[in-house]
Scaffold this active site. Structure first.
Site, PDB file in Angstrom:
ATOM      1  N   CYS A   1     -17.149  -3.129  -3.938  1.00  0.00           N
ATOM      2  CA  CYS A   1     -16.024  -3.806  -3.300  1.00  0.00           C
ATOM      3  C   CYS A   1     -16.563  -4.715  -2.208  1.00  0.00           C
ATOM      4  CB  CYS A   1     -15.096  -2.757  -2.705  1.00  0.00           C
ATOM      5  SG  CYS A   1     -13.696  -3.433  -1.835  1.00  0.00           S
TER       6      CYS A   1
ATOM      7  N   ASN B   1       0.803  -1.224   0.000  1.00  0.00           N
ATOM      8  CA  ASN B   1       0.000   0.000   0.000  1.00  0.00           C
ATOM      9  C   ASN B   1       0.836   1.275   0.000  1.00  0.00           C
ATOM     10  OD1 ASN B   1      -2.260  -1.520  -0.157  1.00  0.00           O
ATOM     11  ND2 ASN B   1      -2.831  -1.346   2.007  1.00  0.00           N
TER      12      ASN B   1
ATOM     13  N   ARG C   1      -2.553 -11.098  -4.104  1.00  0.00           N
ATOM     14  CA  ARG C   1      -2.569  -9.650  -4.307  1.00  0.00           C
ATOM     15  C   ARG C   1      -1.689  -8.946  -3.283  1.00  0.00           C
ATOM     16  NH1 ARG C   1      -8.359  -7.101  -5.195  1.00  0.00           N
ATOM     17  NH2 ARG C   1      -6.923  -5.344  -5.322  1.00  0.00           N
TER      18      ARG C   1
ATOM     19  N   ARG D   1     -17.097   1.996  -0.431  1.00  0.00           N
ATOM     20  CA  ARG D   1     -15.837   2.654  -0.795  1.00  0.00           C
ATOM     21  C   ARG D   1     -15.991   3.690  -1.916  1.00  0.00           C
ATOM     22  NH1 ARG D   1     -11.042  -1.643  -0.896  1.00  0.00           N
ATOM     23  NH2 ARG D   1      -9.792   0.189  -0.400  1.00  0.00           N
TER      24      ARG D   1
HETATM   25  C1  EPZ Z   1      -6.425   2.100   1.856  1.00  0.00           C
HETATM   26  O1  EPZ Z   1      -7.631   2.044   1.097  1.00  0.00           O
HETATM   27  C2  EPZ Z   1      -5.783   0.748   1.752  1.00  0.00           C
HETATM   28  N1  EPZ Z   1      -5.515   0.462   0.345  1.00  0.00           N
HETATM   29  C3  EPZ Z   1      -6.693  -0.320   2.353  1.00  0.00           C
HETATM   30  O2  EPZ Z   1      -6.022  -1.557   2.322  1.00  0.00           O
HETATM   31  C4  EPZ Z   1      -6.976   0.050   3.809  1.00  0.00           C
HETATM   32  O3  EPZ Z   1      -7.894  -0.874   4.351  1.00  0.00           O
HETATM   33  C5  EPZ Z   1      -7.562   1.456   3.893  1.00  0.00           C
HETATM   34  O4  EPZ Z   1      -6.676   2.401   3.223  1.00  0.00           O
HETATM   35  C6  EPZ Z   1      -7.786   1.950   5.307  1.00  0.00           C
HETATM   36  O5  EPZ Z   1      -6.577   1.927   6.015  1.00  0.00           O
HETATM   37  C7  EPZ Z   1      -4.441   1.011  -0.239  1.00  0.00           C
HETATM   38  O6  EPZ Z   1      -3.685   1.760   0.356  1.00  0.00           O
HETATM   39  C8  EPZ Z   1      -4.201   0.650  -1.656  1.00  0.00           C
HETATM   40  P1  EPZ Z   1      -9.679   5.007   2.660  1.00  0.00           P
HETATM   41  P2  EPZ Z   1      -8.413   3.368   0.714  1.00  0.00           P
HETATM   42  O7  EPZ Z   1      -9.888   5.986   1.558  1.00  0.00           O
HETATM   43  O8  EPZ Z   1      -7.444   4.459   0.506  1.00  0.00           O
HETATM   44  C9  EPZ Z   1     -14.296   6.102   3.040  1.00  0.00           C
HETATM   45  C10 EPZ Z   1      -5.804  -3.892   1.949  1.00  0.00           C
HETATM   46  O9  EPZ Z   1      -6.329  -4.951   2.419  1.00  0.00           O
HETATM   47  N2  EPZ Z   1     -14.095   6.988   1.878  1.00  0.00           N
HETATM   48  O10 EPZ Z   1      -8.768   5.394   3.786  1.00  0.00           O
HETATM   49  O11 EPZ Z   1      -9.363   3.026  -0.359  1.00  0.00           O
HETATM   50  C11 EPZ Z   1     -14.156   4.622   2.681  1.00  0.00           C
HETATM   51  O12 EPZ Z   1     -15.322   4.097   2.133  1.00  0.00           O
HETATM   52  C12 EPZ Z   1      -6.633  -2.677   1.649  1.00  0.00           C
HETATM   53  O13 EPZ Z   1      -4.594  -3.808   1.681  1.00  0.00           O
HETATM   54  C13 EPZ Z   1     -15.110   7.832   1.491  1.00  0.00           C
HETATM   55  O14 EPZ Z   1     -16.203   7.840   2.078  1.00  0.00           O
HETATM   56  O15 EPZ Z   1      -9.219   3.614   2.069  1.00  0.00           O
HETATM   57  C14 EPZ Z   1     -13.783   4.032   4.022  1.00  0.00           C
HETATM   58  O16 EPZ Z   1     -14.944   3.828   4.764  1.00  0.00           O
HETATM   59  C15 EPZ Z   1      -8.084  -2.878   1.742  1.00  0.00           C
HETATM   60  N3  EPZ Z   1     -14.918   8.629   0.406  1.00  0.00           N
HETATM   61  C16 EPZ Z   1     -12.949   5.135   4.684  1.00  0.00           C
HETATM   62  O17 EPZ Z   1     -13.278   6.340   3.982  1.00  0.00           O
HETATM   63  C17 EPZ Z   1     -13.734   8.643  -0.281  1.00  0.00           C
HETATM   64  O18 EPZ Z   1     -13.623   9.401  -1.266  1.00  0.00           O
HETATM   65  C18 EPZ Z   1     -11.448   4.930   4.612  1.00  0.00           C
HETATM   66  O19 EPZ Z   1     -11.085   4.616   3.262  1.00  0.00           O
HETATM   67  C19 EPZ Z   1     -12.701   7.820   0.137  1.00  0.00           C
HETATM   68  C20 EPZ Z   1     -12.895   6.990   1.231  1.00  0.00           C
END
Ligand code: EPZ
Length: 428
Positions: free
Chosen positions: A123, A23, A405, A128
């Site tokens: 997802c 990540n 992955r 997400r």
């Molecule tokens: C990153 O995802 C990681 N992926 C995820 O790892 C990890 O679980 C997650 O961060 C939380 O730590 C990568 O870095 C590639 P977020 P990301 O935006 O960036 C909401 C794994 O298993 N949200 O921090 O997609 C979202 O729905 C994966 O390696 C919005 O509402 O996560 C979630 O509830 C899975 N609107 C929360 O925020 C947005 O525009 C946090 O998501 C963006 C996010």
């Protein structure tokens, strides 16, 4: 489709080297789009998601050279050169395979003044949405329309600095806006930004590329845009989730593992909780030694939170561990709304788990029993591997492509420490 067979009940003993963080590697690779010079990334993990991103970057016109792909991770290097960006579209076929593909949006708009990036779609762990990525770029002057499942962004006169307050902490949106802001005109202030080590790693790399960023490691990032970025060489931070997963493998099997090429500081919140649960840690110069205390494991309550809290990406593994602890554990997931898909599979192995909304009450059992199980995402899959390592009898895990992955050489690393684990291909 490949499966993994585990015959459980063997304590793990030995040493496991952790790779570079998936990540962190993904956003770092997209940062190569910000400059026409070469970005060199060391400590690259070799994973299916890295290949998917390579394919996406190749079709944007990025030249990619990899060295040492066969050797250990620390010696692995990828060189990315986006001399000319020949195509600013990220197509659905690639984005739907991996959501992190949306991280090309900020760099493409910042460098080319336009981008067309597919919306990632649904997802397994939650809805997400990407609304914060869009709103942040709009605050920086991009016009973004949704057309035919694509985000179509335009900023013909370039992006301009802005103040953006994240209503919710988002790792990906922080990374996208951070990258975009490096080339915007004027100053950008990102408030309530994500502080995950992967975000910090990206910020350090951007600074090495000539970006002007302050507040790195805090929840307020100030970025003063510069005319251009240049090439750099950067070592990808170690994978804290892979680290935490092997910590729990030692604990759940009652073994003792040395975990190298990492640092205990990366998983401090997990260490605090795991020590309460009866896991012993001793730091080493390049990692730690982990074992289970003599009294065995006891149930502890855990709530996932943005960094520096307990990571959602270790929640499934923690649940597997708590299934074998004495007493009860309440596990609360606050980041994703549907991240308990592993619970019913663990129950097939004899676990006692009751899910109420965002919380799962786990009542520990003396022993899990092997069963055929199936997983829905990367971390859920590995939680079943952990449960299988501790269970009596045989566990067969299907849909192991999820594991590929994010975990490099998982079976080989575990088998070298005494696990009875093997991959069954369709021909077996
Ligand atoms: C990153 O995802 C990681 N992926 C995820 O790892 C990890 O679980 C997650 O961060 C939380 O730590 C990568 O870095 C590639 P977020 P990301 O935006 O960036 C909401 C794994 O298993 N949200 O921090 O997609 C979202 O729905 C994966 O390696 C919005 O509402 O996560 C979630 O509830 C899975 N609107 C929360 O925020 C947005 O525009 C946090 O998501 C963006 C996010």
């Amino acid at each position: 489709m490949d499966k993994i067979r585990i015959r459980g009940g063997r304590p793990l003993h030995g040493s496991i080297a952790v790779g570079g963080a998936k990540n962190a590697a993904l956003p770092l690779m997209t940062a190569s789009l910000l400059t026409d010079e070469t970005l060199v990334l060391k400590n690259l993990p070799i994973l299916a998601d890295i290949n998917t991103l390579c394919n996406l970057l190749l079709q944007h016109g990025v030249g990619i050279r990899m060295e040492g792909a066969g050797g250990d991770c620390a010696g692995r290097v990828v060189e990315l050169t986006a001399r000319d960006i020949t195509n600013t579209t990220a197509p659905y076929d690639l984005v739907r395979k991996m959501r992190a593909s949306v991280l090309v949006l900020g760099p493409l708009v910042a460098r080319c003044g336009q981008a067309r990036v597919s919306l990632p779609g649904g997802c397994a762990i939650g809805a997400r949405p990407v609304d914060l990525h869009i709103k942040g770029l709009q605050a920086m002057g991009a016009e973004i329309e949704l057309e035919g499942g694509y985000m179509v962004a335009r900023a013909p006169n370039g992006l301009r600095g802005a103040e953006f307050v994240f209503p919710k902490v988002s790792v990906g949106a922080t990374e996208n806006l951070l990258m975009a802001a490096t080339l915007a005109k004027g100053e950008t202030k990102l408030i309530n930004a994500a502080r995950e080590p992967e975000v910090t790693d990206l910020a350090h790399c951007l600074v090495a590329m000539g970006a002007d960023i302050s507040g790195i490691g805090t929840d307020t990032l100030r970025i003063r845009g510069v005319e251009r970025l240049h090439g750099a060489t950067h070592r990808i931070v170690s994978d804290r989730i892979e680290t935490g997963t092997y910590v729990m493998a030692a604990a759940i099997t009652g073994g003792r593992l040395e975990i190298t090429n990492t640092s205990i500081g990366l998983i401090q919140s997990a260490v605090t909780v795991l020590e309460q649960a009866g896991v012993e840690f001793s730091p080493t110069p390049d990692g730690m030694i982990v074992s289970r205390a003599n009294g065995g494991l006891v149930g502890v309550d855990v709530m996932t939170e943005p960094f520096p809290g307990f990571p959602t990406d270790l929640q499934a593994q923690m649940m597997a561990l708590m299934c074998t602890a004495k007493g009860a554990a309440m596990i609360t997931e606050t980041i994703f709304e549907n991240r308990f898909m592993h619970a019913p599979e663990l129950m097939r192995m004899g676990a006692s788990i009751t899910v109420h909304g965002a919380s799962a009450l786990v009542r520990g059992r003396e022993r899990l029993t092997g069963a055929p199980v199936m997983a829905t995402d990367l971390r859920a899959s590995v939680s079943l591997v952990l449960a299988g390592l501790a269970a009596a009898g045989e566990t067969i895990i299907s849909r192991v492509y999820h594991l590929d992955r994010g975990y490099e050489q998982l079976e080989a690393k575990l088998a070298a420490c005494g696990a009875d684990i093997e991959r069954l291909t369709d021909d077996d």
